[in-house]
Motif scaffolding. Structure first.
Motif, PDB file in Angstrom:
ATOM      1  N   VAL A  98      59.131  -2.963   5.935  1.00 29.14           N
ATOM      2  CA  VAL A  98      60.391  -3.715   5.916  1.00 29.14           C
ATOM      3  C   VAL A  98      60.596  -4.328   4.537  1.00 29.14           C
ATOM      4  CG1 VAL A  98      60.294  -4.191   8.388  1.00 29.14           C
ATOM      5  CG2 VAL A  98      59.239  -5.795   6.774  1.00 29.14           C
ATOM      6  N   ASP A  99      61.787  -4.832   4.313  1.00 32.72           N
ATOM      7  CA  ASP A  99      62.130  -5.392   3.001  1.00 32.72           C
ATOM      8  C   ASP A  99      62.306  -6.904   3.058  1.00 32.72           C
ATOM      9  OD1 ASP A  99      62.514  -5.057   0.299  1.00 32.72           O
ATOM     10  OD2 ASP A  99      64.697  -4.924   0.470  1.00 32.72           O
ATOM     11  N   VAL A 100      61.613  -7.533   3.982  1.00 29.91           N
ATOM     12  CA  VAL A 100      61.655  -8.995   4.097  1.00 29.91           C
ATOM     13  C   VAL A 100      60.221  -9.519   4.057  1.00 29.91           C
ATOM     14  CG1 VAL A 100      63.839  -9.150   5.333  1.00 29.91           C
ATOM     15  CG2 VAL A 100      61.726  -8.773   6.617  1.00 29.91           C
ATOM     16  N   ASP A 101      60.030 -10.664   3.409  1.00 37.15           N
ATOM     17  CA  ASP A 101      58.669 -11.145   3.198  1.00 37.15           C
ATOM     18  C   ASP A 101      58.098 -11.932   4.372  1.00 37.15           C
ATOM     19  OD1 ASP A 101      60.143 -13.416   3.022  1.00 37.15           O
ATOM     20  OD2 ASP A 101      59.659 -13.863   0.933  1.00 37.15           O
TER      21      ASP A 101
ATOM     22  N   THR B 298      54.981  -4.880  11.353  1.00 38.11           N
ATOM     23  CA  THR B 298      55.833  -4.818  10.160  1.00 38.11           C
ATOM     24  C   THR B 298      55.023  -5.133   8.901  1.00 38.11           C
ATOM     25  OG1 THR B 298      56.501  -7.125  10.466  1.00 38.11           O
ATOM     26  CG2 THR B 298      57.905  -5.423  11.445  1.00 38.11           C
TER      27      THR B 298
ATOM     28  N   TYR C 227      55.409  -5.762   4.610  1.00 37.30           N
ATOM     29  CA  TYR C 227      56.211  -5.955   3.398  1.00 37.30           C
ATOM     30  C   TYR C 227      55.317  -5.721   2.189  1.00 37.30           C
ATOM     31  CZ  TYR C 227      58.889  -8.178  -0.339  1.00 37.30           C
ATOM     32  OH  TYR C 227      59.557  -8.425  -1.510  1.00 37.30           O
TER      33      TYR C 227
ATOM     34  N   ASP D 255      55.085  -6.113  -1.572  1.00 39.59           N
ATOM     35  CA  ASP D 255      55.748  -6.866  -2.641  1.00 39.59           C
ATOM     36  C   ASP D 255      55.556  -6.149  -3.980  1.00 39.59           C
ATOM     37  OD1 ASP D 255      56.930  -8.638  -4.299  1.00 39.59           O
ATOM     38  OD2 ASP D 255      55.599 -10.334  -3.858  1.00 39.59           O
TER      39      ASP D 255
ATOM     40  N   ALA E  46      57.241 -10.519   7.102  1.00 39.69           N
ATOM     41  CA  ALA E  46      56.670  -9.446   7.915  1.00 39.69           C
ATOM     42  C   ALA E  46      55.305  -9.863   8.464  1.00 39.69           C
ATOM     43  CB  ALA E  46      56.545  -8.181   7.076  1.00 39.69           C
TER      44      ALA E  46
ATOM     45  N   LEU F  75      51.769  -8.954   4.704  1.00 39.51           N
ATOM     46  CA  LEU F  75      52.313  -9.047   3.353  1.00 39.51           C
ATOM     47  C   LEU F  75      51.269  -8.511   2.381  1.00 39.51           C
ATOM     48  CD1 LEU F  75      54.221 -10.059   1.095  1.00 39.51           C
ATOM     49  CD2 LEU F  75      53.125 -12.307   1.324  1.00 39.51           C
TER      50      LEU F  75
END
Length: 241
Positions: free
Chosen positions: A89-92, A45, A47, A49, A94, A97
């Motif tokens: 994904v849209d969550v930090d 995954t 993310y 930012d 992951a 990063l």
């Protein structure tokens, strides 16, 4: 041959040899692998930012990272021992990063010329998480230079290679060649793009040498003929006496 011509020929030969040596010096690849199986799951995954970003961040940088992910999913530089599979994904929290700062030297205290770095967190010989930090530009002298999309894609691709377990390569054509060295040293592709110029320089040097060599031989021949005539006249005078 005059001293000036000798200096010109020597410079031409030195330039040609330096290009040739530069091309040969990095002809071999020594790829190092940090971890052959860095992740214990798939997909990995990611993310990106693009919310908490610095002043010089460009919205196109996100797409550059996505292209870098696609590069490795399609096989990358051929050094991976497994197939990379990513999920954005849209969550930090992951696995990977990706974030930006304006300048790593000022914001993170790294050496000048480093455009990005990957900070791994390793547990039991596997990556648990990796933070990738990319800068948006750097200083050239006193001027700030913003990275374009091609540069950003290359930087992101390089750092993602580390996140996949790859170390640095000594092959300058490889994306895993250190980017800061790539900026400071001569790119071997220059050798391929400028070989017609080098060929012309070599031909010019050979032409100059041949011209002066032929002229020197012609001069020697004329001098020998003149000396023969002089000695012939002297011998003739001695016989007459």
């Amino acid at each position: 041959m005059t001293r000036t011509n000798r200096i010109i020929i020597a410079l031409i030969i030195l330039i040609a040899l330096s290009f040739a040596f530069e091309g040969m010096k990095h002809s071999e690849t020594e790829d190092s692998i940090i971890l052959s199986e860095p992740w214990d799951h798939s997909p990995i995954t990611v993310y990106i930012d693009d919310k908490d970003v610095p002043e010089h961040y460009s919205p196109s940088y996100r797409e550059d990272v996505e292209k870098a992910l696609e590069y490795w999913e399609s096989g990358g530089n051929g050094q991976l021992t497994y197939e990379a599979d990513f999920e954005i994904v849209d969550v930090d929290n992951a696995d990977i990063l990706v974030m930006w700062v304006d300048n790593l030297e000022e914001d993170a205290g790294v050496d000048n010329g480093v455009a990005g770095f990957a900070r791994p967190y390793i547990v039991n010989g596997r990556f648990e998480r990796i933070d990738i930090v990319l800068e948006t530009g750097n200083y050239q002298g006193y001027s700030w230079v913003q990275y374009g999309d091609i540069a950003m894609k290359d930087i992101a691709t390089h750092e993602l290679g580390h996140a996949l377990g790859l170390g640095h390569s000594s092959d300058r054509d490889d994306i895993m060649y250190p980017t800061y060295d790539r900026r400071e040293n001569l790119n071997p592709l220059l050798l391929h793009s400028t070989w017609p110029v080098l060929l012309l320089l070599i031909i010019a040097a050979v032409t100059i040498i041949s011209y002066h060599g032929t002229g020197w031989l012609h001069y020697r021949k004329k001098r020998k003929n003149l000396e023969d005539d002089i000695f012939s006249d002297m011998n003739e005078e001695e016989r007459n006496e």
